[in-house]
Write a protein that holds these residues in place. Structure first.
Motif, mmCIF file in Angstrom:
data_model
loop_
_atom_site.group_PDB
_atom_site.id
_atom_site.type_symbol
_atom_site.label_atom_id
_atom_site.label_comp_id
_atom_site.label_asym_id
_atom_site.label_seq_id
_atom_site.Cartn_x
_atom_site.Cartn_y
_atom_site.Cartn_z
ATOM 1 N N GLY A 1 -60.437 13.404 -28.893
ATOM 2 C CA GLY A 1 -59.227 12.665 -29.238
ATOM 3 C C GLY A 1 -58.912 11.649 -28.163
ATOM 4 O O GLY A 1 -59.680 11.476 -27.220
ATOM 5 N N PRO A 2 -57.796 10.981 -28.305
ATOM 6 C CA PRO A 2 -57.436 9.987 -27.290
ATOM 7 C C PRO A 2 -57.136 10.655 -25.951
ATOM 8 O O PRO A 2 -56.831 11.850 -25.907
ATOM 9 C CB PRO A 2 -56.186 9.317 -27.864
ATOM 10 C CG PRO A 2 -55.657 10.248 -28.879
ATOM 11 C CD PRO A 2 -56.804 11.079 -29.374
ATOM 12 N N PRO A 3 -57.219 9.899 -24.861
ATOM 13 C CA PRO A 3 -56.878 10.480 -23.560
ATOM 14 C C PRO A 3 -55.402 10.863 -23.524
ATOM 15 O O PRO A 3 -54.593 10.341 -24.277
ATOM 16 C CB PRO A 3 -57.171 9.357 -22.569
ATOM 17 C CG PRO A 3 -57.128 8.113 -23.369
ATOM 18 C CD PRO A 3 -57.538 8.478 -24.761
ATOM 19 N N ASN B 1 -59.025 -4.156 -40.225
ATOM 20 C CA ASN B 1 -57.706 -3.650 -39.810
ATOM 21 C C ASN B 1 -57.620 -2.126 -39.768
ATOM 22 O O ASN B 1 -56.538 -1.560 -39.859
ATOM 23 C CB ASN B 1 -56.587 -4.207 -40.690
ATOM 24 C CG ASN B 1 -56.469 -5.704 -40.562
ATOM 25 O OD1 ASN B 1 -56.527 -6.245 -39.458
ATOM 26 N ND2 ASN B 1 -56.334 -6.393 -41.678
ATOM 27 N N THR B 2 -58.757 -1.474 -39.619
ATOM 28 C CA THR B 2 -58.815 -0.018 -39.588
ATOM 29 C C THR B 2 -59.802 0.420 -38.515
ATOM 30 O O THR B 2 -60.854 -0.193 -38.351
ATOM 31 C CB THR B 2 -59.297 0.528 -40.953
ATOM 32 O OG1 THR B 2 -58.401 0.078 -41.963
ATOM 33 C CG2 THR B 2 -59.353 2.032 -40.974
ATOM 34 N N LEU B 3 -59.473 1.489 -37.815
ATOM 35 C CA LEU B 3 -60.431 2.082 -36.890
ATOM 36 C C LEU B 3 -61.393 2.916 -37.716
ATOM 37 O O LEU B 3 -61.038 3.984 -38.227
ATOM 38 C CB LEU B 3 -59.729 2.962 -35.849
ATOM 39 C CG LEU B 3 -60.638 3.737 -34.901
ATOM 40 C CD1 LEU B 3 -61.519 2.795 -34.082
ATOM 41 C CD2 LEU B 3 -59.814 4.624 -33.992
ATOM 42 N N ASP B 4 -62.600 2.398 -37.901
ATOM 43 C CA ASP B 4 -63.593 3.118 -38.684
ATOM 44 C C ASP B 4 -64.039 4.350 -37.903
ATOM 45 O O ASP B 4 -64.174 4.313 -36.679
ATOM 46 C CB ASP B 4 -64.800 2.223 -38.981
ATOM 47 C CG ASP B 4 -64.418 1.017 -39.834
ATOM 48 O OD1 ASP B 4 -63.471 1.133 -40.629
ATOM 49 O OD2 ASP B 4 -65.065 -0.032 -39.693
ATOM 50 N N THR B 5 -64.257 5.441 -38.628
ATOM 51 C CA THR B 5 -64.661 6.688 -37.990
ATOM 52 C C THR B 5 -65.927 7.230 -38.641
ATOM 53 O O THR B 5 -66.264 6.893 -39.778
ATOM 54 C CB THR B 5 -63.557 7.761 -38.085
ATOM 55 O OG1 THR B 5 -63.264 8.002 -39.466
ATOM 56 C CG2 THR B 5 -62.294 7.320 -37.368
ATOM 57 N N HIS B 6 -66.620 8.090 -37.880
ATOM 58 C CA HIS B 6 -67.753 8.826 -38.428
ATOM 59 C C HIS B 6 -67.198 9.931 -39.327
ATOM 60 O O HIS B 6 -66.011 10.255 -39.284
ATOM 61 C CB HIS B 6 -68.591 9.430 -37.292
ATOM 62 C CG HIS B 6 -69.282 8.403 -36.465
ATOM 63 N ND1 HIS B 6 -70.389 7.709 -36.882
ATOM 64 C CD2 HIS B 6 -69.011 7.920 -35.218
ATOM 65 C CE1 HIS B 6 -70.781 6.870 -35.955
ATOM 66 N NE2 HIS B 6 -69.952 6.967 -34.925
ATOM 67 N N TRP B 7 -68.038 10.555 -40.081
ATOM 68 C CA TRP B 7 -67.584 11.569 -41.032
ATOM 69 C C TRP B 7 -66.849 12.717 -40.359
ATOM 70 O O TRP B 7 -66.038 13.380 -40.964
ATOM 71 C CB TRP B 7 -68.747 12.079 -41.878
ATOM 72 C CG TRP B 7 -69.820 12.792 -41.095
ATOM 73 C CD1 TRP B 7 -70.915 12.215 -40.514
ATOM 74 C CD2 TRP B 7 -69.886 14.168 -40.787
ATOM 75 N NE1 TRP B 7 -71.654 13.160 -39.863
ATOM 76 C CE2 TRP B 7 -71.039 14.383 -40.019
ATOM 77 C CE3 TRP B 7 -69.074 15.271 -41.079
ATOM 78 C CZ2 TRP B 7 -71.402 15.631 -39.549
ATOM 79 C CZ3 TRP B 7 -69.449 16.516 -40.606
ATOM 80 C CH2 TRP B 7 -70.605 16.684 -39.855
ATOM 81 N N PHE B 8 -67.069 12.938 -39.073
ATOM 82 C CA PHE B 8 -66.390 14.034 -38.382
ATOM 83 C C PHE B 8 -65.198 13.561 -37.562
ATOM 84 O O PHE B 8 -64.659 14.299 -36.746
ATOM 85 C CB PHE B 8 -67.364 14.845 -37.521
ATOM 86 C CG PHE B 8 -68.311 13.998 -36.728
ATOM 87 C CD1 PHE B 8 -67.975 13.556 -35.464
ATOM 88 C CD2 PHE B 8 -69.523 13.618 -37.277
ATOM 89 C CE1 PHE B 8 -68.839 12.767 -34.742
ATOM 90 C CE2 PHE B 8 -70.393 12.828 -36.550
ATOM 91 C CZ PHE B 8 -70.053 12.400 -35.283
ATOM 92 N N GLY B 9 -64.765 12.312 -37.775
ATOM 93 C CA GLY B 9 -63.516 11.833 -37.204
ATOM 94 C C GLY B 9 -63.586 11.041 -35.919
ATOM 95 O O GLY B 9 -62.601 10.429 -35.525
ATOM 96 N N LEU C 1 -70.063 7.141 -29.731
ATOM 97 C CA LEU C 1 -71.388 7.539 -30.218
ATOM 98 C C LEU C 1 -72.166 6.290 -30.559
ATOM 99 O O LEU C 1 -71.599 5.314 -31.049
ATOM 100 C CB LEU C 1 -71.275 8.405 -31.474
ATOM 101 C CG LEU C 1 -70.557 9.738 -31.353
ATOM 102 C CD1 LEU C 1 -70.414 10.377 -32.725
ATOM 103 C CD2 LEU C 1 -71.315 10.662 -30.424
ATOM 104 N N SER C 2 -73.456 6.307 -30.344
ATOM 105 C CA SER C 2 -74.260 5.147 -30.742
ATOM 106 C C SER C 2 -74.600 5.257 -32.220
ATOM 107 O O SER C 2 -74.615 6.345 -32.795
ATOM 108 C CB SER C 2 -75.511 5.039 -29.887
ATOM 109 O OG SER C 2 -76.167 6.265 -29.831
ATOM 110 N N ASP C 3 -74.814 4.111 -32.825
ATOM 111 C CA ASP C 3 -75.131 4.082 -34.275
ATOM 112 C C ASP C 3 -76.489 4.638 -34.574
ATOM 113 O O ASP C 3 -77.392 4.651 -33.867
ATOM 114 C CB ASP C 3 -75.038 2.659 -34.811
ATOM 115 C CG ASP C 3 -73.592 2.157 -34.781
ATOM 116 O OD1 ASP C 3 -72.689 2.974 -34.975
ATOM 117 O OD2 ASP C 3 -73.399 0.950 -34.583
#
Length: 140
Positions: free
Chosen positions: A112-114, A87-95, A138-140
């Motif tokens: 950011g979003p469009p 239930n969360t949009l997971d992000t990379h350490w830089f957002g 970004l790819s994993d």
């Protein structure tokens, strides 16, 4: 004396079909938000729902939902594929999102979003459909 009045509502009720491309059968959920204006974009959704990804998808990895709720005449759709269903949009350490995201008109933002003006579509209240491609930034 009885007086009948009609209240004006800026929302139209009909069918809006959303087709999602880029999910894995039976894994996770898609989180859908519909935004009604530039002023409320990514602040207050006009409509929001969560849909589990079905165990069987079309051959090309698509599935669809249909919204029959009243919707604004101009709207933008944002979706993310919550693959781990937390239930969360997971992000990379830089957002930046670590999970696949998509929007109406299949536009992507730069940092950011469009912008609402790029993602918005006209909604007349007549049955309408949108195809939304979900992509990892970004790819994993």
């Amino acid at each position: 004396m009885f007086v009948a009045a009609t209240l004006y509502t800026p929302f139209a009720r009909a069918e809006l079909a959303l087709e999602f491309v880029g999910v894995t059968a039976g894994k996770g959920q898609v989180m859908v938000s519909i935004w009604g204006s530039k002023d409320t974009y990514f602040k207050q959704a006009a409509w929001r729902a969560v849909y589990p990804v079905p165990p069987v998808l079309a051959l090309d990895g698509r599935f669809s939902i249909t919204i029959t709720e009243p919707l604004p005449p101009e709207l933008a759709v944002s979706v993310f594929y919550d693959a781990n269903a937390n239930n969360t949009l997971d992000t990379h350490w830089f957002g930046l999102p670590a999970e696949a995201v998509g929007s109406s008109n299949n536009v992507q933002g730069r940092f950011g979003p469009p912008a609402f003006k790029d993602a918005k579509v006209a909604y007349s209240g007549a049955p309408q459909s949108l195809v939304i491609h979900l992509n990892k930034l970004l790819s994993d």
